[in-house]
Design a protein around this motif. Structure first.
Motif, PDB file in Angstrom:
ATOM      1  N   PHE A 256       7.815  -2.851  -0.134  1.00 46.96           N
ATOM      2  CA  PHE A 256       6.419  -1.890  -0.100  1.00 46.96           C
ATOM      3  C   PHE A 256       6.024  -0.995   0.986  1.00 46.96           C
ATOM      4  O   PHE A 256       6.431  -1.692   1.694  1.00 46.96           O
ATOM      5  CB  PHE A 256       5.336  -2.095  -1.328  1.00 46.96           C
TER       6      PHE A 256
ATOM      7  N   PRO B 126      -2.311   0.610  -1.863  1.00 56.65           N
ATOM      8  CA  PRO B 126      -1.732  -0.021  -3.667  1.00 56.65           C
ATOM      9  C   PRO B 126      -0.810   1.260  -4.283  1.00 56.65           C
ATOM     10  O   PRO B 126      -1.259   2.224  -3.558  1.00 56.65           O
ATOM     11  CB  PRO B 126      -2.906  -0.239  -4.125  1.00 56.65           C
ATOM     12  N   ASP B 127      -0.347   0.749  -5.092  1.00 61.25           N
ATOM     13  CA  ASP B 127       0.428   1.986  -6.062  1.00 61.25           C
ATOM     14  C   ASP B 127      -0.782   2.847  -6.211  1.00 61.25           C
ATOM     15  O   ASP B 127      -0.527   3.851  -6.488  1.00 61.25           O
ATOM     16  CB  ASP B 127       1.166   1.704  -6.443  1.00 61.25           C
ATOM     17  N   SER B 128      -1.919   2.608  -7.220  1.00 62.90           N
ATOM     18  CA  SER B 128      -2.943   3.516  -7.489  1.00 62.90           C
ATOM     19  C   SER B 128      -4.036   4.220  -6.826  1.00 62.90           C
ATOM     20  O   SER B 128      -3.578   3.199  -5.600  1.00 62.90           O
ATOM     21  CB  SER B 128      -3.416   2.020  -8.301  1.00 62.90           C
ATOM     22  N   SER B 129      -3.564   5.564  -7.542  1.00 63.56           N
ATOM     23  CA  SER B 129      -5.036   5.833  -6.600  1.00 63.56           C
ATOM     24  C   SER B 129      -6.194   5.816  -5.646  1.00 63.56           C
ATOM     25  O   SER B 129      -6.680   6.108  -5.245  1.00 63.56           O
ATOM     26  CB  SER B 129      -4.789   7.557  -7.282  1.00 63.56           C
TER      27      SER B 129
ATOM     28  N   SER C  67      -8.514   2.316  -4.920  1.00 64.93           N
ATOM     29  CA  SER C  67      -8.400   1.052  -4.441  1.00 64.93           C
ATOM     30  C   SER C  67      -9.602   0.739  -4.736  1.00 64.93           C
ATOM     31  O   SER C  67     -10.589   1.049  -5.225  1.00 64.93           O
ATOM     32  CB  SER C  67      -8.564   0.983  -2.581  1.00 64.93           C
TER      33      SER C  67
ATOM     34  N   ARG D 113      -1.954  -6.307  -3.743  1.00 64.96           N
ATOM     35  CA  ARG D 113      -1.292  -4.355  -4.237  1.00 64.96           C
ATOM     36  C   ARG D 113      -1.210  -4.086  -5.775  1.00 64.96           C
ATOM     37  O   ARG D 113      -1.963  -2.953  -6.583  1.00 64.96           O
ATOM     38  CB  ARG D 113      -0.693  -4.033  -3.586  1.00 64.96           C
ATOM     39  N   HIS D 114      -0.499  -4.733  -6.021  1.00 64.79           N
ATOM     40  CA  HIS D 114      -0.518  -4.731  -7.968  1.00 64.79           C
ATOM     41  C   HIS D 114      -1.756  -4.973  -8.582  1.00 64.79           C
ATOM     42  O   HIS D 114      -2.027  -3.235  -9.578  1.00 64.79           O
ATOM     43  CB  HIS D 114       0.648  -6.052  -8.507  1.00 64.79           C
TER      44      HIS D 114
END
Length: 321
Positions: free
Chosen positions: A72, A93-96, A98, A123-124
Protein backbone atom coordinates in the motif's frame (compact mmCIF):
# COMPACT_ATOMS: atom_id res chain seq x y z
CA UNK A 1 46.52 -16.54 57.08
CA UNK A 2 48.24 -17.21 53.75
CA UNK A 3 45.42 -19.60 52.82
CA UNK A 4 42.79 -16.92 53.49
CA UNK A 5 44.73 -14.39 51.46
CA UNK A 6 44.96 -16.77 48.52
CA UNK A 7 41.29 -17.63 48.81
CA UNK A 8 40.40 -13.94 48.86
CA UNK A 9 42.53 -13.25 45.79
CA UNK A 10 40.97 -16.23 44.00
CA UNK A 11 37.43 -15.05 44.76
CA UNK A 12 38.38 -11.53 43.72
CA UNK A 13 39.76 -12.84 40.42
CA UNK A 14 36.59 -14.87 39.79
CA UNK A 15 34.40 -11.86 40.56
CA UNK A 16 36.50 -9.69 38.25
CA UNK A 17 36.28 -12.25 35.47
CA UNK A 18 32.49 -12.52 35.85
CA UNK A 19 32.16 -8.73 35.60
CA UNK A 20 34.37 -8.66 32.53
CA UNK A 21 32.22 -11.30 30.82
CA UNK A 22 29.02 -9.52 31.86
CA UNK A 23 30.36 -6.19 30.59
CA UNK A 24 31.19 -7.76 27.22
CA UNK A 25 27.81 -9.49 26.88
CA UNK A 26 25.90 -6.35 27.93
CA UNK A 27 27.73 -4.34 25.28
CA UNK A 28 27.00 -6.88 22.56
CA UNK A 29 23.34 -7.04 23.63
CA UNK A 30 22.77 -3.27 23.56
CA UNK A 31 25.02 -2.27 20.65
CA UNK A 32 24.46 -3.38 17.08
CA UNK A 33 27.37 -3.97 14.75
CA UNK A 34 27.64 -2.64 11.21
CA UNK A 35 28.64 -6.03 9.83
CA UNK A 36 26.36 -7.97 7.47
CA UNK A 37 24.73 -11.19 8.57
CA UNK A 38 21.91 -12.41 10.75
CA UNK A 39 21.30 -12.15 14.47
CA UNK A 40 22.20 -15.12 16.67
CA UNK A 41 19.34 -17.62 17.01
CA UNK A 42 17.14 -17.51 20.09
CA UNK A 43 18.68 -19.44 23.03
CA UNK A 44 15.81 -21.94 23.09
CA UNK A 45 16.67 -22.91 19.50
CA UNK A 46 20.30 -23.85 20.25
CA UNK A 47 21.87 -27.13 21.24
CA UNK A 48 24.22 -27.43 24.28
CA UNK A 49 27.39 -26.84 22.27
CA UNK A 50 26.14 -23.70 20.56
CA UNK A 51 24.74 -22.36 23.82
CA UNK A 52 28.17 -22.74 25.42
CA UNK A 53 29.78 -20.99 22.47
CA UNK A 54 27.30 -18.09 22.79
CA UNK A 55 28.09 -17.81 26.50
CA UNK A 56 31.79 -17.55 25.71
CA UNK A 57 31.65 -15.25 22.68
CA UNK A 58 28.43 -13.25 23.08
CA UNK A 59 25.59 -12.88 20.61
CA UNK A 60 26.01 -11.91 16.99
CA UNK A 61 24.06 -8.67 16.77
CA UNK A 62 24.17 -6.90 13.37
CA UNK A 63 21.98 -3.84 12.98
CA UNK A 64 18.45 -4.87 11.92
CA UNK A 65 17.65 -3.75 8.40
CA UNK A 66 14.33 -2.52 7.07
CA UNK A 67 12.71 -4.80 4.52
CA UNK A 68 10.73 -3.89 1.39
CA UNK A 69 7.97 -1.32 1.52
CA UNK A 70 4.37 -2.54 1.87
CA UNK A 71 2.09 -2.98 -1.11
CA UNK A 72 0.00 0.00 0.00
CA UNK A 73 1.28 3.55 -0.68
CA UNK A 74 3.48 5.05 2.03
CA UNK A 75 5.32 8.32 2.51
CA UNK A 76 8.82 7.97 3.97
CA UNK A 77 9.26 10.60 6.66
CA UNK A 78 12.01 11.63 9.07
CA UNK A 79 11.31 12.29 12.75
CA UNK A 80 13.71 14.09 15.10
CA UNK A 81 14.27 12.16 18.34
CA UNK A 82 16.75 12.74 21.19
CA UNK A 83 18.30 9.47 20.01
CA UNK A 84 18.87 10.76 16.45
CA UNK A 85 16.82 10.90 13.27
CA UNK A 86 14.17 8.20 12.92
CA UNK A 87 12.81 6.92 9.63
CA UNK A 88 9.12 6.09 9.46
CA UNK A 89 6.45 5.20 6.94
CA UNK A 90 3.22 7.17 6.99
CA UNK A 91 0.14 5.95 5.15
CA UNK A 92 -3.50 6.95 4.92
CA UNK A 93 -6.40 4.51 4.81
CA UNK A 94 -8.24 3.49 1.68
CA UNK A 95 -11.39 5.22 2.89
CA UNK A 96 -11.73 8.95 2.35
CA UNK A 97 -12.50 9.64 6.03
CA UNK A 98 -9.96 8.69 8.70
CA UNK A 99 -10.93 7.34 12.11
CA UNK A 100 -7.62 8.50 13.58
CA UNK A 101 -4.04 7.24 13.59
CA UNK A 102 -2.26 4.11 14.80
CA UNK A 103 1.47 4.51 15.49
CA UNK A 104 3.33 1.17 15.50
CA UNK A 105 6.55 0.37 17.38
CA UNK A 106 8.50 -2.85 16.83
CA UNK A 107 10.41 -5.14 19.19
CA UNK A 108 14.07 -5.85 19.89
CA UNK A 109 16.29 -6.52 16.83
CA UNK A 110 13.44 -5.70 14.45
CA UNK A 111 12.23 -2.89 12.19
CA UNK A 112 9.10 -1.20 10.93
CA UNK A 113 8.82 -3.63 8.02
CA UNK A 114 7.94 -6.40 10.50
CA UNK A 115 4.69 -4.58 11.31
CA UNK A 116 3.36 -4.22 7.77
CA UNK A 117 0.62 -6.81 8.25
CA UNK A 118 -0.66 -5.13 11.40
CA UNK A 119 -0.52 -1.69 9.77
CA UNK A 120 -2.42 -3.02 6.76
CA UNK A 121 -5.23 -4.24 9.00
CA UNK A 122 -5.48 -0.92 10.81
CA UNK A 123 -5.67 0.83 7.42
CA UNK A 124 -8.48 -1.56 6.51
CA UNK A 125 -10.31 -0.38 9.63
CA UNK A 126 -9.95 3.22 8.48
CA UNK A 127 -6.88 4.47 10.36
CA UNK A 128 -3.82 6.38 9.22
CA UNK A 129 -0.71 4.42 10.20
CA UNK A 130 2.80 5.45 11.20
CA UNK A 131 5.41 2.66 11.26
CA UNK A 132 8.58 3.75 13.07
CA UNK A 133 12.13 2.40 12.97
CA UNK A 134 13.22 2.96 16.55
CA UNK A 135 16.71 4.33 17.19
CA UNK A 136 19.51 1.98 16.13
CA UNK A 137 17.14 -0.20 14.10
CA UNK A 138 16.28 -0.26 10.42
CA UNK A 139 17.02 3.00 8.64
CA UNK A 140 17.07 5.12 11.79
CA UNK A 141 20.27 6.65 13.14
CA UNK A 142 22.63 4.92 15.54
CA UNK A 143 23.66 1.43 16.55
CA UNK A 144 22.40 1.31 20.14
CA UNK A 145 19.33 -0.20 21.76
CA UNK A 146 18.21 0.06 25.38
CA UNK A 147 15.34 -2.44 25.02
CA UNK A 148 12.65 0.09 25.85
CA UNK A 149 14.19 2.81 28.01
CA UNK A 150 15.51 5.37 25.50
CA UNK A 151 13.08 4.04 22.91
CA UNK A 152 10.39 5.81 24.95
CA UNK A 153 11.89 9.06 23.61
CA UNK A 154 11.24 7.73 20.09
CA UNK A 155 7.59 7.12 20.98
CA UNK A 156 7.29 10.65 22.34
CA UNK A 157 8.99 12.08 19.24
CA UNK A 158 6.60 10.22 16.92
CA UNK A 159 3.58 11.50 18.85
CA UNK A 160 4.90 15.06 18.67
CA UNK A 161 5.41 14.65 14.93
CA UNK A 162 1.84 13.50 14.49
CA UNK A 163 0.56 16.43 16.53
CA UNK A 164 2.50 18.96 14.46
CA UNK A 165 0.08 19.96 11.71
CA UNK A 166 2.74 22.00 9.91
CA UNK A 167 4.70 18.89 8.94
CA UNK A 168 2.12 16.90 7.03
CA UNK A 169 -1.37 16.79 5.62
CA UNK A 170 -4.15 16.21 6.54
CA UNK A 171 -4.08 18.62 9.52
CA UNK A 172 -3.79 17.53 13.13
CA UNK A 173 -7.56 17.36 13.56
CA UNK A 174 -7.48 13.93 11.94
CA UNK A 175 -5.09 12.74 14.63
CA UNK A 176 -7.30 13.47 17.63
CA UNK A 177 -7.77 9.71 17.99
CA UNK A 178 -4.29 8.26 18.51
CA UNK A 179 -3.69 4.57 19.16
CA UNK A 180 -0.22 3.38 20.19
CA UNK A 181 0.58 -0.19 19.18
CA UNK A 182 3.76 -1.82 20.47
CA UNK A 183 5.35 -5.26 20.45
CA UNK A 184 7.67 -6.42 23.27
CA UNK A 185 10.33 -3.69 23.50
CA UNK A 186 8.00 -1.30 21.67
CA UNK A 187 5.24 -1.99 24.19
CA UNK A 188 7.57 -1.23 27.13
CA UNK A 189 8.70 1.97 25.38
CA UNK A 190 5.06 3.05 25.09
CA UNK A 191 4.46 2.39 28.79
CA UNK A 192 7.46 4.46 29.85
CA UNK A 193 6.60 7.25 27.40
CA UNK A 194 3.20 7.60 29.03
CA UNK A 195 4.34 7.13 32.62
CA UNK A 196 7.41 9.38 32.56
CA UNK A 197 7.35 11.52 29.40
CA UNK A 198 3.78 12.77 29.49
CA UNK A 199 2.43 11.15 26.32
CA UNK A 200 -1.38 10.91 26.30
CA UNK A 201 -2.78 8.73 23.48
CA UNK A 202 -6.40 7.72 23.14
CA UNK A 203 -5.67 4.01 23.70
CA UNK A 204 -2.90 1.40 23.71
CA UNK A 205 -2.58 -2.06 22.20
CA UNK A 206 0.38 -3.84 23.79
CA UNK A 207 1.70 -7.24 22.75
CA UNK A 208 3.95 -9.23 25.13
CA UNK A 209 5.65 -6.42 27.09
CA UNK A 210 8.18 -7.83 29.57
CA UNK A 211 7.69 -7.08 33.27
CA UNK A 212 11.13 -5.70 34.09
CA UNK A 213 14.67 -5.85 32.75
CA UNK A 214 15.99 -8.05 35.55
CA UNK A 215 13.32 -10.71 35.01
CA UNK A 216 13.94 -10.58 31.26
CA UNK A 217 17.62 -11.35 31.83
CA UNK A 218 16.68 -14.23 34.16
CA UNK A 219 14.25 -15.59 31.56
CA UNK A 220 16.97 -15.67 28.90
CA UNK A 221 19.32 -17.61 31.16
CA UNK A 222 16.55 -20.04 32.08
CA UNK A 223 15.79 -20.61 28.39
CA UNK A 224 19.43 -21.70 28.03
CA UNK A 225 19.15 -23.90 31.16
CA UNK A 226 21.99 -21.95 32.77
CA UNK A 227 21.91 -20.62 36.37
CA UNK A 228 20.93 -16.95 36.22
CA UNK A 229 22.45 -15.65 39.44
CA UNK A 230 24.63 -13.59 39.59
CA UNK A 231 25.36 -13.15 35.87
CA UNK A 232 21.87 -11.91 34.98
CA UNK A 233 22.10 -9.19 37.61
CA UNK A 234 25.56 -8.19 36.40
CA UNK A 235 24.25 -7.98 32.83
CA UNK A 236 21.46 -5.63 33.89
CA UNK A 237 23.87 -3.52 35.94
CA UNK A 238 26.47 -3.12 33.18
CA UNK A 239 23.90 -2.77 30.40
CA UNK A 240 22.32 0.16 32.21
CA UNK A 241 25.65 1.74 33.15
CA UNK A 242 26.95 1.53 29.58
CA UNK A 243 23.84 3.33 28.36
CA UNK A 244 23.47 5.85 31.20
CA UNK A 245 20.33 4.58 32.92
CA UNK A 246 19.47 2.38 35.90
CA UNK A 247 18.65 -1.00 34.37
CA UNK A 248 16.90 -2.31 37.47
CA UNK A 249 14.47 0.60 37.24
CA UNK A 250 13.21 -0.41 33.79
CA UNK A 251 9.95 -1.85 35.09
CA UNK A 252 6.82 -2.08 32.94
CA UNK A 253 4.59 -3.05 35.87
CA UNK A 254 5.61 0.13 37.68
CA UNK A 255 4.95 2.21 34.57
CA UNK A 256 1.54 0.58 34.18
CA UNK A 257 0.46 1.79 37.63
CA UNK A 258 0.69 5.39 36.34
CA UNK A 259 -1.30 4.82 33.14
CA UNK A 260 -5.02 5.50 32.87
CA UNK A 261 -5.16 5.14 29.10
CA UNK A 262 -7.53 2.37 27.93
CA UNK A 263 -5.24 -0.56 27.15
CA UNK A 264 -5.55 -3.94 25.45
CA UNK A 265 -2.88 -6.37 26.66
CA UNK A 266 -2.10 -9.42 24.49
CA UNK A 267 0.10 -12.37 25.49
CA UNK A 268 0.99 -15.88 24.28
CA UNK A 269 0.76 -18.64 26.88
CA UNK A 270 3.90 -20.42 25.59
CA UNK A 271 6.11 -17.32 25.63
CA UNK A 272 9.55 -18.31 27.01
CA UNK A 273 10.68 -14.68 27.41
CA UNK A 274 7.65 -13.12 29.07
CA UNK A 275 6.11 -15.11 31.90
CA UNK A 276 2.50 -15.27 32.98
CA UNK A 277 3.48 -13.68 36.31
CA UNK A 278 4.96 -10.68 34.48
CA UNK A 279 1.87 -10.29 32.32
CA UNK A 280 -0.43 -10.66 35.33
CA UNK A 281 1.51 -7.94 37.16
CA UNK A 282 1.34 -5.49 34.26
CA UNK A 283 -2.37 -6.09 33.78
CA UNK A 284 -3.11 -5.78 37.51
CA UNK A 285 -1.20 -2.49 37.72
CA UNK A 286 -2.84 -0.80 34.72
CA UNK A 287 -4.78 2.03 36.33
CA UNK A 288 -7.29 2.72 33.57
CA UNK A 289 -9.87 0.75 31.55
CA UNK A 290 -8.26 -2.46 30.35
CA UNK A 291 -8.81 -5.70 28.50
CA UNK A 292 -6.65 -8.78 28.02
CA UNK A 293 -6.51 -11.76 25.73
CA UNK A 294 -4.18 -14.76 25.95
CA UNK A 295 -3.33 -16.73 22.80
CA UNK A 296 -2.97 -20.41 23.73
CA UNK A 297 0.26 -22.17 22.81
CA UNK A 298 1.88 -19.11 21.18
CA UNK A 299 5.42 -18.00 21.96
CA UNK A 300 7.20 -14.65 21.52
CA UNK A 301 5.93 -14.19 17.99
CA UNK A 302 3.25 -12.30 16.02
CA UNK A 303 -0.09 -13.60 17.21
CA UNK A 304 -1.86 -12.97 13.91
CA UNK A 305 0.27 -15.61 12.20
CA UNK A 306 -1.43 -18.45 14.09
CA UNK A 307 -4.64 -16.80 15.27
CA UNK A 308 -5.44 -14.30 12.56
CA UNK A 309 -9.20 -14.22 13.18
CA UNK A 310 -8.81 -13.94 16.95
CA UNK A 311 -6.20 -11.20 16.69
CA UNK A 312 -8.36 -9.19 14.32
CA UNK A 313 -11.47 -9.70 16.42
CA UNK A 314 -9.76 -8.61 19.65
CA UNK A 315 -8.22 -5.48 18.16
CA UNK A 316 -11.37 -4.55 16.23
CA UNK A 317 -13.61 -4.98 19.29
CA UNK A 318 -11.25 -2.99 21.49
CA UNK A 319 -11.01 -0.11 19.02
CA UNK A 320 -14.77 -0.19 18.60
CA UNK A 321 -15.17 0.49 22.30
Amino acid sequence: MLYRRRLFLLLLAIFGAMNAVAFFHAWRFTHFSNEPGVHSPNPEQLGPGRKLWMLLTGIRNPKPRTGPKPNFPVETVTIASPNGLLEAWYARPDSSRSRGTVALFHGYTSSKSHLIHEAGYFRHLGYNVLLVDQAGNGNSAGFRTTVGYREADDVAAAVRWLNDSTRHQPPAASHQTLILYGVSMGAVAILRAEAELGIRPTANILECPYGNMRQTAYNRFESMHVPAFPMADLLVFWGGLQNSFWGFGLNAAHYASQIRTPTLLLWGTADPRVTRAETDAIFAHLAGPKARYDFPGVGHEPYWQRYSADWEQQTRAFLGR
